[in-house]
Design a protein around this motif. Sequence first.
Motif, PDB file in Angstrom:
ATOM      1  N   ALA A  73      54.540 -14.723   5.845  1.00 61.58           N
ATOM      2  CA  ALA A  73      53.620 -15.616   5.492  1.00 61.58           C
ATOM      3  C   ALA A  73      53.306 -15.591   4.232  1.00 61.58           C
ATOM      4  CB  ALA A  73      52.253 -15.257   6.505  1.00 61.58           C
ATOM      5  N   ILE A  74      53.134 -14.265   3.593  1.00 54.74           N
ATOM      6  CA  ILE A  74      52.882 -14.272   2.346  1.00 54.74           C
ATOM      7  C   ILE A  74      53.840 -14.728   1.389  1.00 54.74           C
ATOM      8  CG2 ILE A  74      53.029 -12.322   0.609  1.00 54.74           C
ATOM      9  CD1 ILE A  74      51.606 -10.438   2.523  1.00 54.74           C
ATOM     10  N   GLU A  75      55.147 -14.599   1.741  1.00 55.15           N
ATOM     11  CA  GLU A  75      56.702 -15.079   0.807  1.00 55.15           C
ATOM     12  C   GLU A  75      56.473 -16.659   1.026  1.00 55.15           C
ATOM     13  OE1 GLU A  75      59.278 -11.136   0.974  1.00 55.15           O
ATOM     14  OE2 GLU A  75      59.538 -12.641   2.692  1.00 55.15           O
ATOM     15  N   THR A  76      56.359 -17.098   2.391  1.00 55.87           N
ATOM     16  CA  THR A  76      56.423 -18.686   2.164  1.00 55.87           C
ATOM     17  C   THR A  76      55.365 -19.430   1.641  1.00 55.87           C
ATOM     18  OG1 THR A  76      57.242 -18.344   4.765  1.00 55.87           O
ATOM     19  CG2 THR A  76      56.252 -20.548   4.095  1.00 55.87           C
ATOM     20  N   ALA A  77      54.308 -18.674   1.314  1.00 59.41           N
ATOM     21  CA  ALA A  77      52.964 -19.244   0.423  1.00 59.41           C
ATOM     22  C   ALA A  77      53.386 -19.483  -0.867  1.00 59.41           C
ATOM     23  CB  ALA A  77      51.714 -18.340   0.750  1.00 59.41           C
ATOM     24  N   GLY A  78      54.232 -18.506  -1.449  1.00 58.23           N
ATOM     25  CA  GLY A  78      54.697 -18.694  -2.828  1.00 58.23           C
ATOM     26  C   GLY A  78      54.442 -17.248  -3.566  1.00 58.23           C
ATOM     27  N   LEU A  79      54.146 -16.214  -2.894  1.00 56.67           N
ATOM     28  CA  LEU A  79      54.387 -14.842  -3.593  1.00 56.67           C
ATOM     29  C   LEU A  79      55.507 -14.036  -3.356  1.00 56.67           C
ATOM     30  CD1 LEU A  79      50.648 -14.349  -1.945  1.00 56.67           C
ATOM     31  CD2 LEU A  79      50.944 -14.489  -4.384  1.00 56.67           C
ATOM     32  N   LEU A  80      55.725 -13.129  -4.280  1.00 53.46           N
ATOM     33  CA  LEU A  80      56.797 -12.253  -4.131  1.00 53.46           C
ATOM     34  C   LEU A  80      56.263 -10.972  -3.991  1.00 53.46           C
ATOM     35  CD1 LEU A  80      59.738 -11.664  -4.639  1.00 53.46           C
ATOM     36  CD2 LEU A  80      59.165 -11.371  -6.834  1.00 53.46           C
ATOM     37  N   ILE A  81      56.331 -10.271  -2.472  1.00 50.43           N
ATOM     38  CA  ILE A  81      56.090  -8.962  -2.582  1.00 50.43           C
ATOM     39  C   ILE A  81      56.863  -7.899  -3.461  1.00 50.43           C
ATOM     40  CG2 ILE A  81      55.870  -7.073  -0.876  1.00 50.43           C
ATOM     41  CD1 ILE A  81      55.697  -9.417   1.341  1.00 50.43           C
ATOM     42  N   GLU A  82      55.970  -7.012  -3.993  1.00 47.60           N
ATOM     43  CA  GLU A  82      56.703  -6.009  -4.906  1.00 47.60           C
ATOM     44  C   GLU A  82      56.303  -4.500  -4.311  1.00 47.60           C
ATOM     45  OE1 GLU A  82      54.858  -6.368  -8.837  1.00 47.60           O
ATOM     46  OE2 GLU A  82      55.659  -8.242  -9.345  1.00 47.60           O
ATOM     47  N   ARG A  83      55.403  -4.369  -3.628  1.00 51.06           N
ATOM     48  CA  ARG A  83      55.249  -3.148  -2.902  1.00 51.06           C
ATOM     49  C   ARG A  83      54.640  -2.925  -1.574  1.00 51.06           C
ATOM     50  NH1 ARG A  83      53.396   1.907  -6.838  1.00 51.06           N
ATOM     51  NH2 ARG A  83      53.702   3.510  -5.006  1.00 51.06           N
ATOM     52  N   ILE A  84      55.051  -2.163  -0.874  1.00 51.98           N
ATOM     53  CA  ILE A  84      54.066  -2.163   0.439  1.00 51.98           C
ATOM     54  C   ILE A  84      53.943  -0.601   0.888  1.00 51.98           C
ATOM     55  CG2 ILE A  84      54.179  -2.450   2.984  1.00 51.98           C
ATOM     56  CD1 ILE A  84      55.831  -5.107   2.675  1.00 51.98           C
ATOM     57  N   GLU A  85      52.828  -0.180   1.091  1.00 49.59           N
ATOM     58  CA  GLU A  85      52.739   1.209   1.335  1.00 49.59           C
ATOM     59  C   GLU A  85      51.815   1.531   2.608  1.00 49.59           C
ATOM     60  OE1 GLU A  85      51.915   2.449  -3.323  1.00 49.59           O
ATOM     61  OE2 GLU A  85      50.314   2.809  -1.883  1.00 49.59           O
ATOM     62  N   GLU A  86      52.145   2.647   3.267  1.00 49.75           N
ATOM     63  CA  GLU A  86      51.468   2.892   4.549  1.00 49.75           C
ATOM     64  C   GLU A  86      50.204   3.575   4.192  1.00 49.75           C
ATOM     65  OE1 GLU A  86      52.424   2.284   7.796  1.00 49.75           O
ATOM     66  OE2 GLU A  86      54.138   1.166   7.224  1.00 49.75           O
ATOM     67  N   ASN A  87      49.089   3.174   4.784  1.00 45.92           N
ATOM     68  CA  ASN A  87      47.805   3.932   4.628  1.00 45.92           C
ATOM     69  C   ASN A  87      47.657   4.917   5.829  1.00 45.92           C
ATOM     70  OD1 ASN A  87      46.824   2.565   2.242  1.00 45.92           O
ATOM     71  ND2 ASN A  87      46.526   0.756   3.731  1.00 45.92           N
ATOM     72  N   ASN A  88      48.221   6.067   5.827  1.00 43.67           N
ATOM     73  CA  ASN A  88      48.082   7.177   7.041  1.00 43.67           C
ATOM     74  C   ASN A  88      46.830   7.581   7.259  1.00 43.67           C
ATOM     75  OD1 ASN A  88      51.016   6.586   7.586  1.00 43.67           O
ATOM     76  ND2 ASN A  88      51.476   8.023   5.750  1.00 43.67           N
ATOM     77  N   GLY A  89      46.056   7.532   6.249  1.00 45.81           N
ATOM     78  CA  GLY A  89      44.734   8.256   6.322  1.00 45.81           C
ATOM     79  C   GLY A  89      43.584   7.168   7.242  1.00 45.81           C
ATOM     80  N   TYR A  90      44.021   5.794   7.335  1.00 48.56           N
ATOM     81  CA  TYR A  90      43.172   5.015   8.083  1.00 48.56           C
ATOM     82  C   TYR A  90      43.357   5.294   9.681  1.00 48.56           C
ATOM     83  CZ  TYR A  90      40.574   1.275   9.924  1.00 48.56           C
ATOM     84  OH  TYR A  90      39.786   0.511  10.676  1.00 48.56           O
ATOM     85  N   ARG A  91      42.108   5.431  10.329  1.00 49.69           N
ATOM     86  CA  ARG A  91      42.380   5.530  12.013  1.00 49.69           C
ATOM     87  C   ARG A  91      41.108   4.876  12.620  1.00 49.69           C
ATOM     88  NH1 ARG A  91      41.852  11.141  10.302  1.00 49.69           N
ATOM     89  NH2 ARG A  91      39.755  11.855  10.371  1.00 49.69           N
ATOM     90  N   PHE A  92      41.485   4.179  13.801  1.00 47.80           N
ATOM     91  CA  PHE A  92      40.382   3.617  14.631  1.00 47.80           C
ATOM     92  C   PHE A  92      39.855   4.900  15.430  1.00 47.80           C
ATOM     93  CE2 PHE A  92      43.274   0.104  13.933  1.00 47.80           C
ATOM     94  CZ  PHE A  92      42.334  -0.929  13.801  1.00 47.80           C
ATOM     95  N   ILE A  93      38.426   4.541  15.802  1.00 47.76           N
ATOM     96  CA  ILE A  93      37.815   5.933  16.546  1.00 47.76           C
ATOM     97  C   ILE A  93      37.341   5.513  18.178  1.00 47.76           C
ATOM     98  CG2 ILE A  93      37.063   7.118  14.363  1.00 47.76           C
ATOM     99  CD1 ILE A  93      34.446   5.462  14.718  1.00 47.76           C
ATOM    100  N   SER A  94      37.190   4.376  18.379  1.00 47.54           N
ATOM    101  CA  SER A  94      36.845   4.217  19.838  1.00 47.54           C
ATOM    102  C   SER A  94      38.273   4.359  20.612  1.00 47.54           C
ATOM    103  CB  SER A  94      36.426   2.659  19.972  1.00 47.54           C
ATOM    104  OG  SER A  94      37.203   1.603  19.807  1.00 47.54           O
ATOM    105  N   ASP A  95      37.993   4.534  21.913  1.00 45.95           N
ATOM    106  CA  ASP A  95      39.117   4.979  22.956  1.00 45.95           C
ATOM    107  C   ASP A  95      39.846   3.577  22.996  1.00 45.95           C
ATOM    108  OD1 ASP A  95      38.411   7.558  23.140  1.00 45.95           O
ATOM    109  OD2 ASP A  95      37.267   7.124  25.120  1.00 45.95           O
ATOM    110  N   ARG A  96      39.102   2.636  23.180  1.00 43.03           N
ATOM    111  CA  ARG A  96      39.657   1.239  23.333  1.00 43.03           C
ATOM    112  C   ARG A  96      40.734   0.789  22.171  1.00 43.03           C
ATOM    113  NH1 ARG A  96      36.492  -4.389  24.445  1.00 43.03           N
ATOM    114  NH2 ARG A  96      38.377  -5.561  25.326  1.00 43.03           N
ATOM    115  N   ALA A  97      40.308   0.967  21.052  1.00 37.79           N
ATOM    116  CA  ALA A  97      40.995   0.648  19.670  1.00 37.79           C
ATOM    117  C   ALA A  97      42.159   1.698  19.530  1.00 37.79           C
ATOM    118  CB  ALA A  97      40.234   0.739  18.631  1.00 37.79           C
ATOM    119  N   ARG A  98      41.920   2.984  19.968  1.00 34.02           N
ATOM    120  CA  ARG A  98      43.079   3.862  19.571  1.00 34.02           C
ATOM    121  C   ARG A  98      44.078   3.640  20.779  1.00 34.02           C
ATOM    122  NH1 ARG A  98      39.850   9.501  19.509  1.00 34.02           N
ATOM    123  NH2 ARG A  98      41.933  10.402  19.571  1.00 34.02           N
ATOM    124  N   LYS A  99      43.861   3.334  21.852  1.00 32.84           N
ATOM    125  CA  LYS A  99      44.849   2.929  22.785  1.00 32.84           C
ATOM    126  C   LYS A  99      45.597   1.786  22.521  1.00 32.84           C
ATOM    127  CE  LYS A  99      42.444   4.822  26.879  1.00 32.84           C
ATOM    128  NZ  LYS A  99      41.686   4.219  28.310  1.00 32.84           N
TER     129      LYS A  99
END
Length: 258
Positions: A214-240
């Motif tokens: 979707a990003i590329e089709t719109a006319g953007l060139l992706i230069e970098r993708i990084e994982e945000n390993n420090g992010y987490r959900f906290i409710s049981d439903r979201a974690r499942k």
Amino acid sequence: MTTSTVDRAALESKVKSMYSDVATHPHGEFHFEMGRVMAERLGYAPTDLDRVPSQAIDSFAGVGHFFHLAALEPGEHVVDLGSGSGMDSFIAALKVQPTGRVVGVDMTDAQLEKAQRLARQRGIANVTYRKAYIEDTGLESGSFDCVISNGVINLAADKPRVFHEVVRLLKTGGRLAIADIVTDLPLPETVVCNADLWAACIGGAAQRDAYRTAIETAGLLIERIEENNGYRFISDRARKATAKWGVASVSILARKRN
């Protein structure tokens, strides 16, 4: 990547309700973490956070960090899509300095009121806010150096339209720097049709490859993708849901093609 199965009216109502609570009751119970401890864990510099209103940080519900990718310069013009209570837009205002400008776009009245009030109280003159949808901002075409967004595009039912709006807003060579939620596996209808999980930044999350397309089709060139390993959900439903479908946070830098 246009989601037709979700009840968009119910989705908008749920998102506005949840993020009004984020603005007015930031220490309540949510599916996700909020606040300064989480922001620092994601990579925000304490020196930047020290210079923005603490009430904006209390209501910070982003999913990652992207300012190292955005590399904002003094004098630049920036749009913050889904600006919430203003933490990212205030940091952007610091980076572009008084010669630059930042426009925050949000659809939730409580978030806009809080951001505008904090800007007035702190005398932050180079940031303004407007009520609009992120896929239809009403801002001038080709007038911005950078578009930023944090954990908001996943809430949009029509993500390709959001990325086309980004391209419309950017100058040639301008950049998109965002953090957002994606999935390893496509989500089932039972999750996609659940407005509560959409508002929690899960139900609307796109599969990684589809999001990139979707990003590329719109006319953007992706230069970098990084994982945000420090992010987490906290409710049981979201974690499942996170464990079952590989829900994760990523930061992305892309540039408008010449």
